[in-house]
Design an enzyme around this catalytic site. Structure first.
Site, PDB file in Angstrom:
ATOM      1  N   TRP A   1      21.510 -18.162 -87.429  1.00 16.41           N
ATOM      2  CA  TRP A   1      22.547 -18.473 -86.444  1.00 16.41           C
ATOM      3  C   TRP A   1      22.024 -19.210 -85.227  1.00 16.41           C
ATOM      4  CZ3 TRP A   1      20.441 -16.236 -82.324  1.00 16.41           C
ATOM      5  CH2 TRP A   1      19.700 -15.064 -82.504  1.00 16.41           C
ATOM      6  N   ASN A   2      20.708 -19.285 -85.052  1.00 19.87           N
ATOM      7  CA  ASN A   2      20.243 -19.802 -83.749  1.00 19.87           C
ATOM      8  C   ASN A   2      20.363 -21.320 -83.619  1.00 19.87           C
ATOM      9  OD1 ASN A   2      18.024 -20.106 -85.528  1.00 19.87           O
ATOM     10  ND2 ASN A   2      16.604 -20.102 -83.814  1.00 19.87           N
TER      11      ASN A   2
ATOM     12  N   PRO B   1      25.458 -20.240 -94.630  1.00 23.51           N
ATOM     13  CA  PRO B   1      25.164 -20.093 -93.201  1.00 23.51           C
ATOM     14  C   PRO B   1      25.323 -18.632 -92.797  1.00 23.51           C
ATOM     15  CG  PRO B   1      27.391 -20.958 -93.509  1.00 23.51           C
ATOM     16  CD  PRO B   1      26.832 -20.722 -94.887  1.00 23.51           C
ATOM     17  N   ASP B   2      24.921 -18.292 -91.597  1.00 19.71           N
ATOM     18  CA  ASP B   2      25.224 -16.966 -91.072  1.00 19.71           C
ATOM     19  C   ASP B   2      26.737 -16.893 -90.809  1.00 19.71           C
ATOM     20  OD1 ASP B   2      23.468 -14.620 -89.450  1.00 19.71           O
ATOM     21  OD2 ASP B   2      25.572 -14.852 -88.842  1.00 19.71           O
TER      22      ASP B   2
ATOM     23  N   GLY C   1      14.793 -17.958 -91.227  1.00 18.96           N
ATOM     24  CA  GLY C   1      15.256 -16.685 -90.674  1.00 18.96           C
ATOM     25  C   GLY C   1      14.068 -15.806 -90.322  1.00 18.96           C
ATOM     26  N   SER C   2      14.309 -14.506 -90.304  1.00 20.59           N
ATOM     27  CA  SER C   2      13.277 -13.578 -89.847  1.00 20.59           C
ATOM     28  C   SER C   2      12.210 -13.375 -90.922  1.00 20.59           C
ATOM     29  CB  SER C   2      13.927 -12.239 -89.503  1.00 20.59           C
ATOM     30  OG  SER C   2      14.484 -11.690 -90.681  1.00 20.59           O
TER      31      SER C   2
ATOM     32  N   GLU D   1      10.795 -20.529 -93.564  1.00 16.43           N
ATOM     33  CA  GLU D   1      10.538 -20.849 -92.142  1.00 16.43           C
ATOM     34  C   GLU D   1      10.916 -19.617 -91.331  1.00 16.43           C
ATOM     35  OE1 GLU D   1       9.086 -23.560 -91.236  1.00 16.43           O
ATOM     36  OE2 GLU D   1       9.178 -24.576 -93.157  1.00 16.43           O
TER      37      GLU D   1
ATOM     38  N   CYS E   1      12.972 -20.355 -82.647  1.00 17.22           N
ATOM     39  CA  CYS E   1      11.828 -19.778 -83.372  1.00 17.22           C
ATOM     40  C   CYS E   1      10.511 -20.205 -82.738  1.00 17.22           C
ATOM     41  CB  CYS E   1      11.875 -20.183 -84.832  1.00 17.22           C
ATOM     42  SG  CYS E   1      11.951 -21.969 -85.051  1.00 17.22           S
TER      43      CYS E   1
END
Ligand code: NAD
Length: 524
Positions: free
Chosen positions: A164-165, A189-190, A239-240, A261, A295
């Protein structure tokens, strides 16, 4: 911090009809929806359909059929579409910016910058794709008698899972080289930020991208992820680190490639001879740009003892003066966090640090008066590795200041993390800064900048090392990763093995002296 009362009118381009049109392309056969909200107000914008496993399978079937025709379309024709798309993306940047802002809550300055990313990626690969995708003739094992040609073929259907960022950049920019290479794309997508990528797909189709080639499915990650990965020929994930492991494990079981990533705990090292004004300005963007949700942003700043107080005083003063608020104009320096949940997570990191002895130099609190998910830009001192924010990514506007005595110590502190995504080194002597950069364990190092110089260099691969990722976007590999290589080899005359009554010993003798000759001639 300046506090301005909330007086907010939703951007005129974000009409109900427009939003309903955007989400209409998301399959949702069960009728289940997710309430996508305007971050600044918490108001529901639209009911986002949630895709079932059967919907996702159908999306792949449609994409696969479209991909066969697309891969057979001459590359020149495929690229023409992206030339038109580039113009459309630039011309429609204000409307994209509106969507990014309503769904993410970031300030407008960051949202408009985000809109530029897919256009930059298109520009880069428009000049590079033909060369990268052309068959490359290599020498064969026997000079003159053999050839080997590297032929690049699309993987098929690429699954993209985006955070989402930077929803527009990660949703669309990563799809561009995949599509140029002849693949179809299924994007997830988120839920919170599906609008801007959906508009990106609409613009691509307006530029001529065949219908069906770029599918969007929506849902919570654990619900959608397994079917998407099982159907895909390659997965691009941003993402995380925790989710990256889940994606990587499943891709590994399916024996498909993936690019991961992931997160960072990025350090900034200020050298003795750094310019104070520029470094402080850099640290403002590094820690608080995109409300600390980049990130590659900075969460740890290492300062020489001799300059610590000078930097700290200027940095805290500038941070306290930041204009933080909800607005759909270019005024605010910083906007909201993406959600109340995420704000609570950021707060828990600060509370934990304070409970374990850290000092808050400024900020440190939620700001419900500005909007439901606002958090103050926060500078901490005395952060140690037993604190959550001492070791794990906070992903909010929270940064810790640290002192160092020697450059060796600064390098050791910077590398003392399981992440390796980005680092930022500031100094007057660029050669000295380069020498420090060489010792940093990181996929990206920016000298006298935070992150933009590295990230905007689309010709150079950008990825993470250690727990920050596998593979990279941008550069040649940013496109080639979406292809399989076929080695087409030709033998013009059979020469292997003894010929015409030759003994095996004589054949071996000839073969070995041939090897020496080839090395001398540098023929591979
Ligand atoms: P996240 O990992 O929670 O979610 C990312 C995406 O994965 C979302 O679309 C989510 O729905 C989906 N997802 C979640 N669980 C899943 C599962 N089990 N299977 C399949 N999909 C799943 O990350 P986030 O909180 O949305 O994003 C923030 C993180 O992204 C931060 O750690 C940040 O550093 C990282 N990030 C990295 C880069 C980079 O280029 N390295 C860029 C942007 C963000």
């Amino acid at each position: 911090m300046t506090v301005t009362p909330l007086a907010l009118t939703r951007p005129a381009s974000v009409t109900d009809a427009f939003l309903r049109r955007l989400v209409a392309r998301v399959p949702g056969s069960s009728g289940a929806t997710w309430k996508l909200t305007e971050v600044y107000t918490g108001d529901v914008l639209v009911e986002l359909p949630q895709s079932t496993p059967a919907d996702i399978e159908q999306a792949f079937t449609t994409a696969r059929a479209a991909q066969e025709k697309w891969a057979a379309t001459p590359l020149k024709q495929r690229l023409e579409i992206f030339k038109r798309a580039h113009t459309l993306f630039v011309d429609n940047a204000p409307a994209v910016t509106d969507l990014i802002q309503v769904e993410s809550g970031k300030n407008r300055r960051m949202a408009i910058e985000e809109t530029c990313d897919p256009a930059m990626v298109m520009s880069h690969y428009l000049t590079r794709a033909a060369k990268l995708l052309a068959p490359t003739k290599r020498g064969g094992p026997v000079p003159f008698l053999t050839t080997s040609t590297e032929v690049r073929q699309p993987k098929g259907v690429v699954g993209i899972i985006a955070p989402w960022n930077f929803p527009f950049a990660t949703g669309i920019s990563d799809a561009v080289p995949a599509l140029m290479a002849g693949n179809a794309v299924v994007l997830k997508p988120d839920n919170k930020t599906a609008l801007s990528p959906l508009y990106g797909v609409e613009l691509l189709e307006k530029a001529g991208l065949p219908k069906g080639l770029f599918q969007v499915v929506c849902g919570e990650g654990p619900d959608v992820g397994p079917t998407l990965i099982d159907q895909a020929n390659y997965v691009m994930f941003t993402g995380s680190t925790a989710t990256g492991r889940v994606i990587g494990e499943r891709a590994g079981r399916n024996l498909i490639g993936c690019c991961l990533e992931l997160g960072g705990k990025n350090p900034m090292i200020v050298l003795e001879d750094a310019d104070l004004t520029e470094t402080v300005q850099g640290a403002i963007f590094g820690a608080f740009g995109n409300t600390g949700q980049i990130c590659m942003h900075i969460e740890r700043i290492y300062l020489p003892e001799s300059r610590y107080d000078e930097f700290k005083n200027a940095y805290v003063a500038k941070t306290k003066a930041l204009d933080v608020r909800a607005a759909y104009d270019f005024g605010p320096d910083m906007g909201s966090l993406v959600s109340v949940d995420h704000m609570s997570r950021v707060k828990s990191h600060v509370d934990d640090a304070v409970a374990k002895g850290a000092t808050v130099l400024c900020g440190g609190k939620p700001r419900p008066d500005l909007g439901p998910a606002f958090f103050e830009p926060t500078i901490l001192e005395g952060v140690t590795k037993d604190m959550l924010c001492g070791v794990t990514e906070t992903f909010g506007p929270v940064v810790a200041l640290h002192k160092y005595r020697t450059v060796d110590e600064a390098v050791a502190f910077a590398n003392d993390t399981e992440y390796g995504l980005n680092a930022s080194i500031w100094g007057g002597n660029v050669d000295a800064a380069r020498a420090v950069a060489a010792r940093i364990e990181s996929g990206n190092v920016n000298i006298n900048d935070i992150l933009a110089t590295a990230y905007a260099a689309k010709g150079t691969p950008s990825g993470g090392v250690k727990n920050s990722g596998v593979g990279a976007r941008h550069g040649d590999q940013g496109l080639l990763k979406y292809t399989d290589v076929k080695n087409v080899a030709v033998l013009k005359k059979q020469v292997m093995g003894p010929r015409g009554g030759q003994t095996y010993e004589k054949y071996v003798e000839g073969m070995l002296s041939g090897l020496k000759l080839m090395r001398r001639l540098r023929i591979r």
